[in-house]
Motif scaffolding. Sequence first.
Motif, PDB file in Angstrom:
ATOM      1  N   LEU A  66      -3.190   5.237  -0.121  1.00  0.00           N
ATOM      2  CA  LEU A  66      -2.531   5.165   1.187  1.00  0.00           C
ATOM      3  C   LEU A  66      -3.018   6.274   2.121  1.00  0.00           C
ATOM      4  O   LEU A  66      -3.274   6.042   3.313  1.00  0.00           O
ATOM      5  CB  LEU A  66      -1.012   5.243   1.016  1.00  0.00           C
ATOM      6  CG  LEU A  66      -0.359   4.048   0.321  1.00  0.00           C
ATOM      7  CD1 LEU A  66       1.123   4.331   0.073  1.00  0.00           C
ATOM      8  CD2 LEU A  66      -0.522   2.781   1.128  1.00  0.00           C
ATOM      9  N   SER A  85      -5.230   5.652   5.436  1.00  0.00           N
ATOM     10  CA  SER A  85      -4.493   5.936   6.667  1.00  0.00           C
ATOM     11  C   SER A  85      -5.144   7.035   7.487  1.00  0.00           C
ATOM     12  O   SER A  85      -5.145   6.979   8.716  1.00  0.00           O
ATOM     13  CB  SER A  85      -3.059   6.357   6.335  1.00  0.00           C
ATOM     14  OG  SER A  85      -2.370   5.305   5.714  1.00  0.00           O
ATOM     15  N   ALA A 130      -4.363  -0.517   7.144  1.00  0.00           N
ATOM     16  CA  ALA A 130      -2.922  -0.337   7.234  1.00  0.00           C
ATOM     17  C   ALA A 130      -2.330  -1.400   8.142  1.00  0.00           C
ATOM     18  O   ALA A 130      -1.178  -1.800   7.972  1.00  0.00           O
ATOM     19  CB  ALA A 130      -2.593   1.051   7.751  1.00  0.00           C
ATOM     20  N   PHE A 173      -2.113  -3.045   3.890  1.00  0.00           N
ATOM     21  CA  PHE A 173      -2.799  -2.633   2.658  1.00  0.00           C
ATOM     22  C   PHE A 173      -2.928  -3.812   1.689  1.00  0.00           C
ATOM     23  O   PHE A 173      -2.457  -3.791   0.553  1.00  0.00           O
ATOM     24  CB  PHE A 173      -2.074  -1.452   1.989  1.00  0.00           C
ATOM     25  CG  PHE A 173      -2.028  -0.227   2.847  1.00  0.00           C
ATOM     26  CD1 PHE A 173      -3.178   0.512   3.073  1.00  0.00           C
ATOM     27  CD2 PHE A 173      -0.848   0.174   3.441  1.00  0.00           C
ATOM     28  CE1 PHE A 173      -3.129   1.646   3.867  1.00  0.00           C
ATOM     29  CE2 PHE A 173      -0.797   1.308   4.230  1.00  0.00           C
ATOM     30  CZ  PHE A 173      -1.944   2.054   4.453  1.00  0.00           C
TER      31      PHE A 173
END
Length: 185
Positions: free
Chosen positions: A56, A60, A71, A75
């Motif tokens: 993540l 990101s 994103a 995802f």
Amino acid sequence: MADRFSEPLEGRQRRLRRIRTRRDSDWLGQIAETIARFTGTPRFVIYLTVFVVAWLVWNSFAPEHLRFDSAALGFTALTLMLSLQASYAAPLILLAQNRQDDRDRVANEQDRRRAERNLADTEYLTREIVGMRMTLGDMATRDFVRSELRDMIDELDRERTDRLREREERIAQLQAEIEDLRNSQ
């Protein structure tokens, strides 16, 4: 070797498939247990959490051209990977549980047999102890024999005393008769 060639080919192949399947299922079962044991540990949860957080963070905050999962699309690649991991983990865990159930069933059967043997041994020993008690109940103990001997000695003493008294009385009677005879002559 010769009798194997006398069988039809499909019979031999089925038997080989069964043998391979048994080996493969055991091998697969061992792998499934290893995976299931690992996925059930806190270490796995920590590793997976670190992996997801890294995924993540990378997707990101990394430069736009280095990102591989968007994103904006939620995802998708991460979701697919986690779904794939879950779809494999669930059957492997079930397979490991089935193998554990089989082992538990065998262990329970052995415990049941052992308990039956223990029960049979206990019942046998109980019967033997009861038999010994009954036999010992019929046997005279040392105290019982002593008390019986004392009673017999007391009875013999009473009889002897009675006989002695009777003799003394008889002797006294005979002496009285002798005296009477002497006095009368």
